[in-house]
Design an enzyme around this catalytic site. Structure first.
Site, PDB file in Angstrom:
ATOM      1  N   GLY A 180       3.317   9.429 -10.163  1.00 32.11           N
ATOM      2  CA  GLY A 180       2.860   8.975 -11.468  1.00 32.11           C
ATOM      3  C   GLY A 180       1.356   9.141 -11.629  1.00 32.11           C
ATOM      4  O   GLY A 180       0.738   8.499 -12.456  1.00 32.11           O
ATOM      5  N   LYS A 181       0.750  10.034 -10.827  1.00 36.27           N
ATOM      6  CA  LYS A 181      -0.699  10.185 -10.871  1.00 36.27           C
ATOM      7  C   LYS A 181      -1.177  10.713 -12.222  1.00 36.27           C
ATOM      8  O   LYS A 181      -2.128  10.204 -12.800  1.00 36.27           O
ATOM      9  CB  LYS A 181      -1.176  11.110  -9.762  1.00 36.27           C
ATOM     10  CG  LYS A 181      -2.684  11.211  -9.713  1.00 36.27           C
ATOM     11  CD  LYS A 181      -3.134  12.398  -8.913  1.00 36.27           C
ATOM     12  CE  LYS A 181      -2.590  13.653  -9.557  1.00 36.27           C
ATOM     13  NZ  LYS A 181      -3.250  14.859  -9.049  1.00 36.27           N
ATOM     14  N   ASN A 185       1.619   1.741  -7.874  1.00 34.98           N
ATOM     15  CA  ASN A 185       2.112   2.057  -9.211  1.00 34.98           C
ATOM     16  C   ASN A 185       3.617   1.772  -9.335  1.00 34.98           C
ATOM     17  O   ASN A 185       4.293   1.581  -8.334  1.00 34.98           O
ATOM     18  CB  ASN A 185       1.816   3.540  -9.514  1.00 34.98           C
ATOM     19  CG  ASN A 185       2.013   3.869 -10.973  1.00 34.98           C
ATOM     20  OD1 ASN A 185       1.952   2.996 -11.837  1.00 34.98           O
ATOM     21  ND2 ASN A 185       2.271   5.141 -11.269  1.00 34.98           N
ATOM     22  N   MET A 238       5.049  -0.807 -10.613  1.00 36.68           N
ATOM     23  CA  MET A 238       5.408  -2.188 -10.296  1.00 36.68           C
ATOM     24  C   MET A 238       6.540  -2.669 -11.198  1.00 36.68           C
ATOM     25  O   MET A 238       7.319  -3.556 -10.827  1.00 36.68           O
ATOM     26  CB  MET A 238       4.193  -3.115 -10.444  1.00 36.68           C
ATOM     27  CG  MET A 238       3.152  -2.991  -9.339  1.00 36.68           C
ATOM     28  SD  MET A 238       3.763  -3.450  -7.702  1.00 36.68           S
ATOM     29  CE  MET A 238       4.010  -5.220  -7.879  1.00 36.68           C
ATOM     30  N   SER A 244     -22.842 -14.795  23.502  1.00 33.30           N
ATOM     31  CA  SER A 244     -21.887 -14.779  22.390  1.00 33.30           C
ATOM     32  C   SER A 244     -20.444 -14.897  22.892  1.00 33.30           C
ATOM     33  O   SER A 244     -19.537 -15.161  22.117  1.00 33.30           O
ATOM     34  CB  SER A 244     -22.050 -13.493  21.585  1.00 33.30           C
ATOM     35  OG  SER A 244     -21.844 -12.364  22.424  1.00 33.30           O
ATOM     36  N   LYS A 302     -19.092 -12.397  25.062  1.00 37.32           N
ATOM     37  CA  LYS A 302     -18.605 -11.049  25.362  1.00 37.32           C
ATOM     38  C   LYS A 302     -17.925 -10.965  26.730  1.00 37.32           C
ATOM     39  O   LYS A 302     -16.793 -10.507  26.846  1.00 37.32           O
ATOM     40  CB  LYS A 302     -19.775 -10.038  25.402  1.00 37.32           C
ATOM     41  CG  LYS A 302     -20.506  -9.835  24.126  1.00 37.32           C
ATOM     42  CD  LYS A 302     -21.606  -8.786  24.300  1.00 37.32           C
ATOM     43  CE  LYS A 302     -22.676  -9.127  25.350  1.00 37.32           C
ATOM     44  NZ  LYS A 302     -23.514 -10.284  25.058  1.00 37.32           N
ATOM     45  N   SER A 331     -26.306  -4.412  24.110  1.00 37.55           N
ATOM     46  CA  SER A 331     -26.505  -3.135  23.406  1.00 37.55           C
ATOM     47  C   SER A 331     -26.946  -3.369  21.959  1.00 37.55           C
ATOM     48  O   SER A 331     -26.199  -3.124  21.026  1.00 37.55           O
ATOM     49  CB  SER A 331     -25.248  -2.259  23.466  1.00 37.55           C
ATOM     50  OG  SER A 331     -24.076  -2.980  23.196  1.00 37.55           O
TER      51      SER A 331
END
Lengths: 310, 613
Positions: free
Chosen positions: B16-17, B143, B145, B448, B450, B518
């Site tokens: 339906g584009k 599309n 819907m 943190s 890690k 890092s």
């Protein structure tokens, strides 16, 4: 992204007209840098007026590094020719004119006869002859992709073979802002810097840049008659066919081509701003309203383009 | 937003584009009455009676005759808010070539799915191409819907499926709109049929999307296009800014010569003097010194230069149906304002745009194929990787015999194979090894979490009998990196070494789990590029723990000492941390305990390795 970064980036937002202008200037400079003999088609119409302005701006403060070319059907509105000459004089341009009449006189083409015919298609011969004679390898045209379906698929750099012909099924892919203008001697490239502009963009740019135009573009009273649902001007080039009534009306032209096939529309717009307001409310495209040449067939433009038309 | 938004749409009529585009143009009043009448005429010619909005987009007679769209068509419409340029790419034949062409200039990709069928192979292919071409915004239009009873559940299901797929791609901004192009719901006007939907209509979404920051406004690049010699005898250098900002007073370097000078004037079209100008403005600049500057040269800032190389690696899409890309063929390469001869050294692999599978056995590329190649150019290229700059990272190849444009290329970086040290081809490649290796790279502030998550991940992998090895930044500084400190250059080298070691483990078939702060993005991106060059997957995990929380944890007392000024160059305190722009995974404290986080990482690792096999 943080709100601060977004705010900072907003400093570099470009308006739509500035974006289109930058893109067109890039294309025009690219041609000047990579071709030997460019030429710019200038008819005195609004699109070629905008294209010319962009070209002048691309090289300021230096002069335009190539000439301009007008393909003259001999059926022009006098106002347009006057405007053309005034513009050329003011900007100090080199103007070349290729006349359809010369081709008719030399027997290269035959003048079509009968009501409703025009010299429109004959322009192709005059154009290609001028390109060959001038050995031009790049020809700027003011065509826009929003004008017409066949144009919607044409490249910005559009290749023409040694016969000046366009092959829509073998176009070069065009990516990013990298343009391939390679060609052999005798071949040339049509270049369309206004590809991504719409009719409304052109008018908004005319407003922003205060570009002068032929008076035909603004509402005026003139004698007209109706043919095939179109209003045509009563000029020395086109006489009223029997059975049609001449009448006076307030009109303006949306395009100014050959007087024999360019229609006008009822209008009260006398300034650029009024034209813009009128266009925004219009329900008919510019070619649909005023170009008899496009009404020949559904694929009229595609056929003429293949032969080498603008 | 103001300005121009360039949109690429891809797909077939079946989704339906064309109806969607017709609807966008029609409802935004960009279609005129005579154009509508022409559609009806054209429709009647081909035997159809119903006026079909789809026919708006088929321009050429050959296309209408065959009932298919062959070429990219450009459409224009505007709303009071914004101007739109829409590149409509046909889905039937030559889809890759057309989509690559249309996507090359697009800011946003509209992808379409039929709500009844869900995400198709074609949708995935289009999403991949959009991401390869560097499009930052993707809108998935769900599309039809109306054909699924406006079902909220169906919409959610499709979004979820698509989100899972795009997690593997580089799509920073993804959004979803449920719609019906047929009824017009949510195209231009907001839907009335789906009260559960809280978002905006498609047009509104297109009006709102912010694209200025997609442009590279950091790395100043001006490829000289043309030299203007005015009547005043002054030489001005004209060009379109390809990145960053230029202003009077800027110290610049002219490449490839390397000479330094200063910008004394920046003008827009027509010679209007500007205080500053940014990409993609077309400008002229004046320089303080008389230098031999010409077309093909590039202006940049002294401390921010592009790469300079004659041997480069690139992703290439072959566009020609006449012949194929072959090693040792000579082409003309067009890049920024340079044109130079180039030969293809080698085709590293061909990528299947549906499965992402890499086929290393090929040495050519044919129409619509995308692959990674190494090129050698006659003149050095002044370039940036396409990922960081589309304008200085893109090129096309032209066939010298036919003058046709035959390939589109996106630069990755200088060829690793260009080094004078000979690379010995291994007898065994990663494909021959019993397991697929991968590097998982944890980055984040000190404390943190890690290392804790990384250790949990290593345990999970060991339990599943997967070979895994933890490369802990702190631990490696006792041996491999004992000679390095914390200055910027040392940190770069630290990251490079750990990256190389991780790559070796991954190539061996193990899961290399690297855990180190890092802090600099460029360093991590180099490690990623090295992995990509070796065909090894790289999973960047950003442990995004707020600094307040890290400082409160402070197990080693480092934050306290840094804040007291006892240690300097401490990341997050007096040295910057640059978060990843596109990590594969972000972990925040509210995502659960370290074990739960490790499991989330493992799921990504499984997906990535499954894709590689």
């Amino acid at each position: 992204m943080t709100a601060a970064a977004r705010l900072d980036a907003a400093r570099y937002d470009l308006s739509d007209l500035a974006t289109l202008e930058a893109e067109s200037v890039h294309v025009i400079r690219e041609v000047a840098a990579t071709f030997d003999r460019p030429v710019l088609l200038f008819s005195g119409g609004k699109d070629s007026a905008v294209m010319l302005r962009l070209a002048v701006k691309a090289f300021a403060p230096a002069a335009l590094p190539f000439p301009v070319l007008h393909v003259d059907t001999g059926h022009n509105f006098t106002e347009v020719i006057r405007y053309r000459d005034a513009t050329v004089r003011e900007l100090g341009l080199r103007l070349l004119v290729s006349r359809v009449q010369d081709d008719i006189d030399a027997g290269r083409v035959r003048e079509p006869t009968g009501p409703g015919t025009s010299r429109n298609r004959l322009q192709t011969t005059a154009l290609l002859r001028a390109i060959t004679e001038g050995a031009f390898d790049a020809v700027f045209g003011g065509a826009r992709r929003d004008e017409e379906k066949a144009r919607a698929k044409e490249r910005v750099f559009s290749f023409r073979d040694e016969f000046g012909q366009w092959d829509p099924s073998a176009q070069r892919p065009e990516l990013w802002n990298l343009f391939n203008g390679r060609h052999r001697p005798g071949e040339h490239i049509r270049v369309f810097p206004l590809s991504n502009w719409t009719e409304l963009d052109v008018w908004r740019y005319i407003a922003a840049e205060r570009i002068p135009l032929p008076t035909l573009y603004f509402a005026h009273r003139r004698m007209v008659f109706e043919r095939d649902g179109m209003l045509l001007a009563d000029t020395q080039h086109l006489s009223v066919a029997p059975g049609h009534d001449r009448f006076e009306a307030q009109v303006r032209f949306r395009t100014v081509g050959d007087a024999t096939c360019t229609g006008c529309v009822h209008s009260t717009a006398t300034t650029v701003d009024e034209v813009i307001a009128e266009l925004a409310a219009s329900r008919v495209s510019e070619r649909g309203a005023t170009r008899a040449d496009d009404r020949i067939s559904e694929a009229g433009m595609e056929d003429r383009k293949k032969e080498g038309y603008f | 937003m103001t300005g121009v938004l360039r949109v690429v749409t891809a797909g077939s009529v079946d989704d339906g584009k064309s109806t969607l585009i017709g609807r966008l143009l029609f409802d935004s009043k960009a279609l005129f009455d005579d154009q509508l009448a022409a559609i009806e005429r054209a429709g009647t010619d081909s035997g159809e009676v119903v006026p079909d909005l789809a026919l708006v987009t088929d321009g050429l007679r050959a296309e209408r005759a065959q009932g298919i769209t062959i070429d990219v068509a450009y459409r224009y419409f505007s709303s009071p808010e914004r101007t739109f340029i829409l590149a409509d790419c046909p889905g039937h034949i030559q889809y890759t070539r057309n989509m690559v062409t249309g996507a090359s200039t697009a800011d946003l990709a509209l992808l379409l799915v039929d709500a009844r069928n869900g995400v198709s192979e074609q949708t995935r292919r289009h999403a991949l191409i959009a991401s390869l071409l560097g499009i930052k915004h993707v809108v998935l239009c769900v599309n039809k819907m109306d054909a699924v009873g406006w079902s909220r559940e169906r919409f959610a299901e499709i979004c979820e499926e698509f989100r899972r797929f795009t997690a593997k791609l580089d799509v920073p901004d993804l959004s979803f709109v449920p719609m019906s192009a047929l009824t017009g719901d949510n195209v231009v006007h907001r839907t009335t049929s789906m009260p559960w939907y809280e978002g905006t209509s498609l047009l509104r979404r297109l009006e709102d999307v912010h694209t200025t920051s997609d442009r590279n406004l950091i790395d100043a690049r001006l490829p000289v296009q043309y030299v203007i010699r005015g009547q005043d005898g002054v030489r001005r250098y004209a060009g379109t800014i390809a990145g960053g900002v230029f202003k009077p007073g800027d110290e610049v370097v002219v490449l490839p010569a390397g000479t330094s000078t200063v910008v004394t004037e920046v003008c827009g079209p027509g010679g209007a003097e500007l205080a500053e100008a940014a990409a993609p403005q077309a400008v002229t600049v004046r320089l303080a010194d008389e230098l031999p500057v010409g077309r093909g040269d590039l202006l940049c800032r002294p401390n921010n230069r592009p790469q300079v190389a004659q041997d480069v690696d690139a992703l290439v899409c072959w566009l020609s149906d006449r012949g194929e890309l072959a090693p040792d063929r000579r082409y003309l390469l067009l890049h920024t304002t340079r044109a130079t001869a180039a030969t293809v050294r080698a085709v590293d692999y061909h990528m299947d745009v549906t499965t992402l599978h890499r086929d290393k056995s090929v040495n050519t590329l044919s129409l619509n194929q995308i692959g990674r190649v190494s090129l050698r150019t006659r003149q050095p290229l002044l370039f940036d990787p396409y990922r960081s700059n589309r304008a200085t990272g893109s090129f096309v190849l032209v066939d010298e015999a036919t003058n046709d444009t035959v390939a589109a290329g996106m630069l990755i970086g200088p060829s690793l194979s260009a080094s004078p040290v000979v690379w010995h081809p291994p007898g065994v490649t990663s494909g021959d090894r019993p397991s697929q290796g991968v590097t998982v790279w944890f980055t984040g502030l000190s404390a943190s979490g890690k290392s804790t998550i990384a250790a949990a991940l290593e345990r999970l992998l060991a339990r599943a009998d997967r070979p895994a090895y933890l490369l802990d930044g702190d631990n490696l500084r006792h041996g491999l990196n004992a000679d390095l400190g914390f200055a910027q250059r040392d940190r770069e080298e630290n990251v490079r070494r750990v990256g190389e070691v991780a790559k070796l483990f991954a190539d061996f078939g193990a899961v290399a789990v690297a855990s180190l702060i890092s802090p600099y993005r460029a360093d991590r991106d180099r490690v990623r590029a090295a992995h990509e060059a070796a065909g090894l997957p790289f999973v960047e995990v950003f442990v995004d723990t707020p600094i307040e929380l890290c400082a409160a944890r402070d197990p080693k007392g480092l934050y306290q000492r840094a804040m007291a000024g006892e240690i300097t160059g401490f990341t997050g305190i007096d040295d910057p941390y640059e978060p990843p722009s596109r990590p594969e995974l972000v972990l925040r404290p509210d995502h659960g305990d370290p074990d739960a986080m490790a499991e989330a990482v493992l799921r990504v690792v499984d997906e990535v390795t499954a894709r590689q096999r």
